[in-house]
Scaffold this active site. Structure first.
Site, mmCIF file in Angstrom:
data_model
loop_
_atom_site.group_PDB
_atom_site.id
_atom_site.type_symbol
_atom_site.label_atom_id
_atom_site.label_comp_id
_atom_site.label_asym_id
_atom_site.label_seq_id
_atom_site.Cartn_x
_atom_site.Cartn_y
_atom_site.Cartn_z
ATOM 1 N N HIS A 183 0.811 -1.216 0.000
ATOM 2 C CA HIS A 183 0.000 0.000 0.000
ATOM 3 C C HIS A 183 0.841 1.262 0.000
ATOM 4 O O HIS A 183 0.400 2.308 -0.458
ATOM 5 C CB HIS A 183 -1.056 -0.053 1.099
ATOM 6 C CG HIS A 183 -2.181 -0.905 0.634
ATOM 7 N ND1 HIS A 183 -2.281 -2.221 0.960
ATOM 8 C CD2 HIS A 183 -3.163 -0.652 -0.257
ATOM 9 C CE1 HIS A 183 -3.309 -2.735 0.323
ATOM 10 N NE2 HIS A 183 -3.865 -1.804 -0.422
ATOM 11 N N GLU A 406 -8.483 -12.064 -8.302
ATOM 12 C CA GLU A 406 -7.321 -11.833 -7.441
ATOM 13 C C GLU A 406 -6.808 -13.154 -6.874
ATOM 14 O O GLU A 406 -5.664 -13.251 -6.459
ATOM 15 C CB GLU A 406 -7.694 -10.942 -6.251
ATOM 16 C CG GLU A 406 -8.310 -9.629 -6.636
ATOM 17 C CD GLU A 406 -8.415 -8.698 -5.454
ATOM 18 O OE1 GLU A 406 -7.589 -7.792 -5.341
ATOM 19 O OE2 GLU A 406 -9.337 -8.896 -4.618
ATOM 20 N N CYS A 477 -6.905 -3.721 -12.882
ATOM 21 C CA CYS A 477 -6.851 -2.580 -11.966
ATOM 22 C C CYS A 477 -5.720 -2.692 -10.955
ATOM 23 O O CYS A 477 -5.594 -1.861 -10.079
ATOM 24 C CB CYS A 477 -8.189 -2.387 -11.251
ATOM 25 S SG CYS A 477 -8.607 -3.756 -10.189
HETATM 26 C C1 PEP Z 1 -5.181 -5.804 -6.455
HETATM 27 O O1 PEP Z 1 -5.084 -6.680 -5.585
HETATM 28 O O2 PEP Z 1 -4.538 -5.824 -7.531
HETATM 29 C C2 PEP Z 1 -6.084 -4.660 -6.243
HETATM 30 C C3 PEP Z 1 -6.305 -3.805 -7.204
HETATM 31 O O3 PEP Z 1 -6.626 -4.511 -4.995
HETATM 32 P P1 PEP Z 1 -5.801 -3.945 -3.716
HETATM 33 O O4 PEP Z 1 -4.458 -3.497 -4.194
HETATM 34 O O5 PEP Z 1 -6.604 -2.862 -3.141
HETATM 35 O O6 PEP Z 1 -5.737 -5.179 -2.855
HETATM 36 MG MG MG Z 2 -6.555 -6.735 -4.053
#
Ligand code: PEP
Ligand code: MG
Length: 543
Positions: A183, A406, A477
């Protein structure tokens, strides 16, 4: 001296280091050495000092902050809390342990009580951290505060930390932990802050050391020369390029969308040419909330977002709680391995009223605005979970409903998933984490967190093929979409749109325009048959 890590984006910055103090460990439950009276006197003095600090910060901040900080200062002098701490010291606890246990007991009670009390739990925890830091004589953990811009150096940043970060003062982020999809990395891309993660030796950098952070090469240079510093400032004055819709050389449209975590980020995304939103991370709105947000609260936030994109696609993801994004109101039991626990849709299914309220708020916001709302669920494992989510969301009035790919199992059964899902969006961050069994928050396994790995690309191809066969869209994404060369490969694997941090749009737009669909498919074919991530990257970027 030069330190090396994994760069996020291509930015550069120069400035003095400010280190984020290490988190305080839980005070040990050991026998008290000093007498009860002197132990209590130490705690009492620390509580008074903390109350004075909070009052002082409040009077400097003024406005609403003053009232909030004054209330927190009073909490630190609360006689019931002080009596409880004293009683625990009398039974043999050290001062630090007594503060930790007393505050723990209060927060449990306040959380159970809900309402206004539950909302003050974070303040109480903050008081405990401050008092314990005082008693240990160490700096206060948490986000450093500075009046001048700095390069933030930390082990890693949790989403809750970043929420408090004054980003106008942060020139760059350097972390010893985290991977390219942690993050910290997502925040850096989102805010266009140069960042380097998984930097061995980062925590040895002393406060005040001037460094150059070069994300393109992944290097942190200490004590740079004046010429090197001038070169950084010159590079910052780059030439703007025209903004067009995303398309390949042959004219094939590939909409370029934005990943957002708050409606406030919409304007800058639009300025950078986002054609809509491909991922709105709703959990980022509620990271600090002790209680579940109401339908009214949520409707207001979603309406604010959708109203900024009339006639445009906005893909909203329902709450993705768990692992490194804990939400107090969706938390379950302690999990030793939370990335493999009750995360995403699993947590929502176990707390169905939270999911119902969120979908209800989204349907109301949709009815009140002219955006084209798509809704999707995170961490979905298979066709059964897809059916559950799609049916539930449709019953509550949502029209376009999809799921994220995912978890590798979902990609493997993508043909079945498309029997009910209107679309699939590939979250390459988690898909990479789960395919390569490498925790995305761990710097020590950051090299496995590479979405170029052919195993990840093959799973994406399964989703792309299933999307094409069913005539339904496949978005990307995860952070992979922000890598210009990889973005081309993803289109070759069947992606019909790409969503990314707005700062990455320009580079991806420029790279897509250099390739036809047939060329992208040929590059993808080479990449999926490679033997490693490095080989895939090398063969797909050969010109
Ligand atoms: C991902 O896992 O690629 C995603 C877009 O979700 P996050 O990064 O919020 O887990
Ligand atoms: Mg994710």
């Amino acid at each position: 001296m030069q330190l090396q890590g994994m760069g996020i984006g291509r930015g550069m910055a120069v400035g003095p280091v400010l280190r984020m103090p290490d988190p305080l460990p839980e005070p040990a439950d050991v026998a008290r050495a000093a007498g009860a009276a002197s132990e209590f006197a130490g705690v009492d003095a620390a509580l008074s000092a903390v109350a004075a600090e909070l009052t002082d910060r409040g009077s400097r901040a003024g406005g609403d902050a003053r009232d909030m900080l004054e209330a927190a200062a009073q909490m630190a002098r609360d006689p019931t809390l002080i009596d409880d701490i004293r009683a625990r010291i009398d039974t043999g606890r050290t001062g630090q342990r007594a503060v930790f246990e007393a505050v723990g007991a209060f927060t449990a009670e306040w959380t159970a009580a809900g309402g206004l009390l539950a909302e003050r739990v974070a303040d109480l925890d903050d008081i405990a951290r401050r008092v314990i830091a005082h008693l240990r004589g160490v700096p206060l953990p948490g986000i450093p505060v500075s009046d001048t811009p700095f390069v933030l150096v930390a082990a890693d940043l949790a989403p809750a930390d970043t929420a408090l970060l004054d980003l106008t003062m942060v020139l760059a982020l350097v972390t010893s932990g985290g991977g390219p999809t942690s993050h910290t990395a997502i925040l850096a891309r989102q805010k266009s802050i140069p960042a380097i993660v998984a930097v061995a030796g980062a925590l040895d950098l002393a406060d005040g050391t001037v460094v150059i952070v070069d994300a393109a090469s992944g290097s942190v240079t200490t004590s740079p020369t004046d010429t090197e510093i001038r070169a950084v400032h010159e590079r910052a004055r780059s030439v703007p390029v025209p903004i067009t819709d995303g398309a390949l050389k042959d004219g094939t449209k590939i909409p370029l969308l934005a990943n957002l975590g708050s409606p406030d980020e919409a304007m800058s995304a639009i300025e950078l040419g986002a054609e809509g939103v491909g991922l709105f991370r709703t959990e980022f709105l509620f990271l600090g909330s002790a209680a579940a947000p109401t339908v009214d609260d949520q409707r207001a936030r979603y309406t604010e977002l959708l109203a900024r994109f009339p006639g445009r696609k906005v893909v909203v993801r329902v709450l993705d709680a768990g692992a490194d994004k804990p939400l107090a109101f969706l938390g379950g039991e302690h999990e030793d391995n939370p990335a493999l626990g009750l995360r995403g849709l699993r947590a929502l299914r176990a707390n169905e009223s939270v999911l119902r309220e969120q979908l209800t708020a989204l349907a109301q916001a949709d009815a009140a605005t002219d955006a084209e709302l798509w809704v999707m669920a995170p961490m979905v494992s298979d066709a059964e979970e897809t059916d559950y989510f799609v049916t539930f969301a449709r019953e509550l009035g949502l029209r376009t409903v999809g799921v994220m790919a995912e978890v590798p199992s979902l990609a493997l059964v993508a043909d079945r998933v498309f029997e009910s899902a209107d679309f699939v969006s590939v979250g390459t961050n988690d898909l990479t984490q789960y395919t390569l069994a490498a925790d995305r928050t761990l710097g020590s396994v950051a090299r496995y967190q590479d979405p170029w790995h052919p195993a990840v690309l093959r799973l994406i191809k399964l989703v792309g093929d299933a999307g094409r066969a069913s005539g339904r869209p496949v978005g990307i994404c995860g952070e992979a979409a922000a890598d210009p060369q990889l973005a081309v490969v993803l289109v070759g694997l069947g992606a019909t749109s790409l969503s990314m941090a707005p700062a990455a749009l320009a580079d991806v737009r420029a790279e897509l325009a250099l390739h036809s669909l047939a060329e992208a498919q040929a590059l993808a074919e080479r990449a999926v048959t490679a033997g490693s991530a490095a080989e895939a990257r090398a063969v797909a970027t050969l010109r």
